[in-house]
Design a protein around this motif. Structure first.
Motif, PDB file in Angstrom:
ATOM      1  N   GLN A  23      35.924  52.477  40.860  1.00 46.99           N
ATOM      2  CA  GLN A  23      35.587  52.408  39.447  1.00 46.99           C
ATOM      3  C   GLN A  23      36.736  51.723  38.720  1.00 46.99           C
ATOM      4  O   GLN A  23      37.870  52.151  38.799  1.00 46.99           O
ATOM      5  N   THR A  24      36.434  50.662  38.031  1.00 45.43           N
ATOM      6  CA  THR A  24      37.458  49.901  37.348  1.00 45.43           C
ATOM      7  C   THR A  24      37.886  50.625  36.086  1.00 45.43           C
ATOM      8  O   THR A  24      37.078  50.917  35.226  1.00 45.43           O
ATOM      9  N   LYS A  25      39.178  50.903  35.997  1.00 43.24           N
ATOM     10  CA  LYS A  25      39.714  51.562  34.816  1.00 43.24           C
ATOM     11  C   LYS A  25      40.184  50.533  33.791  1.00 43.24           C
ATOM     12  O   LYS A  25      40.006  50.706  32.621  1.00 43.24           O
ATOM     13  N   LEU A  26      40.810  49.454  34.264  1.00 39.23           N
ATOM     14  CA  LEU A  26      41.365  48.447  33.375  1.00 39.23           C
ATOM     15  C   LEU A  26      40.998  47.061  33.898  1.00 39.23           C
ATOM     16  O   LEU A  26      40.751  46.883  35.081  1.00 39.23           O
ATOM     17  N   ASP A  27      41.024  46.081  33.010  1.00 41.56           N
ATOM     18  CA  ASP A  27      40.825  44.717  33.487  1.00 41.56           C
ATOM     19  C   ASP A  27      42.169  44.137  33.931  1.00 41.56           C
ATOM     20  O   ASP A  27      43.232  44.679  33.633  1.00 41.56           O
ATOM     21  N   SER A  28      42.134  43.028  34.652  1.00 39.87           N
ATOM     22  CA  SER A  28      43.350  42.498  35.270  1.00 39.87           C
ATOM     23  C   SER A  28      44.364  42.008  34.231  1.00 39.87           C
ATOM     24  O   SER A  28      45.570  42.110  34.450  1.00 39.87           O
ATOM     25  N   LYS A  29      43.902  41.506  33.089  1.00 37.34           N
ATOM     26  CA  LYS A  29      44.842  41.054  32.059  1.00 37.34           C
ATOM     27  C   LYS A  29      45.616  42.217  31.451  1.00 37.34           C
ATOM     28  O   LYS A  29      46.800  42.109  31.164  1.00 37.34           O
ATOM     29  N   VAL A  31      46.265  45.059  33.006  1.00 38.10           N
ATOM     30  CA  VAL A  31      47.194  45.522  34.045  1.00 38.10           C
ATOM     31  C   VAL A  31      48.415  44.609  34.087  1.00 38.10           C
ATOM     32  O   VAL A  31      49.561  45.093  34.150  1.00 38.10           O
ATOM     33  N   ASP A  32      48.214  43.293  34.026  1.00 38.80           N
ATOM     34  CA  ASP A  32      49.334  42.356  34.013  1.00 38.80           C
ATOM     35  C   ASP A  32      50.237  42.587  32.809  1.00 38.80           C
ATOM     36  O   ASP A  32      51.466  42.559  32.932  1.00 38.80           O
ATOM     37  N   ALA A  33      49.647  42.834  31.654  1.00 38.32           N
ATOM     38  CA  ALA A  33      50.442  43.071  30.442  1.00 38.32           C
ATOM     39  C   ALA A  33      51.243  44.367  30.556  1.00 38.32           C
ATOM     40  O   ALA A  33      52.411  44.425  30.149  1.00 38.32           O
ATOM     41  N   LEU A  34      50.629  45.414  31.125  1.00 40.79           N
ATOM     42  CA  LEU A  34      51.340  46.687  31.281  1.00 40.79           C
ATOM     43  C   LEU A  34      52.533  46.548  32.218  1.00 40.79           C
ATOM     44  O   LEU A  34      53.631  47.018  31.923  1.00 40.79           O
ATOM     45  N   VAL A  35      52.314  45.908  33.353  1.00 41.25           N
ATOM     46  CA  VAL A  35      53.395  45.790  34.335  1.00 41.25           C
ATOM     47  C   VAL A  35      54.481  44.845  33.827  1.00 41.25           C
ATOM     48  O   VAL A  35      55.668  45.116  34.009  1.00 41.25           O
ATOM     49  N   ASN A  36      54.105  43.769  33.163  1.00 40.50           N
ATOM     50  CA  ASN A  36      55.106  42.847  32.615  1.00 40.50           C
ATOM     51  C   ASN A  36      55.960  43.499  31.539  1.00 40.50           C
ATOM     52  O   ASN A  36      57.133  43.183  31.401  1.00 40.50           O
TER      53      ASN A  36
END
Length: 179
Positions: A23-29, A31-36
């Motif tokens: 089940q997708t919780k977040l979209d990839s953009k 996730v990228d913003a959170l990790v960055n």
């Protein structure tokens, strides 16, 4: 009668596979913003101990499954902020230097203000975040592997206990500012 049994089995399989799907919780953009930003919270849903004593005890319990996964209640987190790392995770395994009086030292419960974060992304889009706390004596590395859909896998390597890993997901940090 055979038609009803086959119909029930097919619907049971469909429900089973639907509940097992990712089940997708977040979209990839996101996730990228959170990790960055290096500001996110890992929420542990399952613990995966590596100690065979713990696994054998879990398997010997009545009505247990033959897996080595422990479901957690969701209150266990690794919170990464720019100036602070807060870890609240349970530990299942062998401690080489247990503390008898204070049971909080037997699990991972600490706040670090002196830590190094190294992050990289592979070709498939998976982030690997390596955190090395410098002011905590028993933890040498925390490695968080964050997938594109927001799911995450965390492993902790310590100086005084066997390694353990956790499955869960990442989310944005909650604001805990006091009025």
């Amino acid at each position: 009668m055979k038609k009803y049994i086959s119909l029930i089995l097919i619907s049971g399989f469909l429900l089973f596979f639907q509940s097992c799907s990712s089940q997708t919780k977040l979209d990839s953009k996101t996730v990228d913003a959170l990790v960055n930003s290096k500001e996110f919270t890992f929420h542990a849903e399952r613990a995966n101990p590596t100690n065979y004593d713990v696994i054998n005890i879990m398997n010997s319990m009545p009505n247990s499954t033959a897996t080595r996964i422990l479901q957690l209640d969701g209150n266990y987190t690794v919170e990464l902020r720019n100036n602070q790392l807060e870890v609240v995770l349970p530990y299942f395994g062998r401690l080489f230097n247990p503390s008898l009086g204070n049971t909080d030292k037997n699990s991972y419960r600490f706040t670090s203000k002196d830590f190094a974060v190294d992050q990289s992304q592979n070709k498939k889009g998976t982030w690997i975040v390596k955190i090395r706390p410098n002011d905590v004596s028993n933890v040498s590395d925390i490695i968080i592997e964050v997938y594109k859909n927001g799911r995450a896998f965390t492993s902790i390597r310590s100086n005084d206990r066997q390694p353990i890993s956790y499955d869960g997901y990442v989310s944005q940090n909650e604001n805990t500012e006091k009025p």
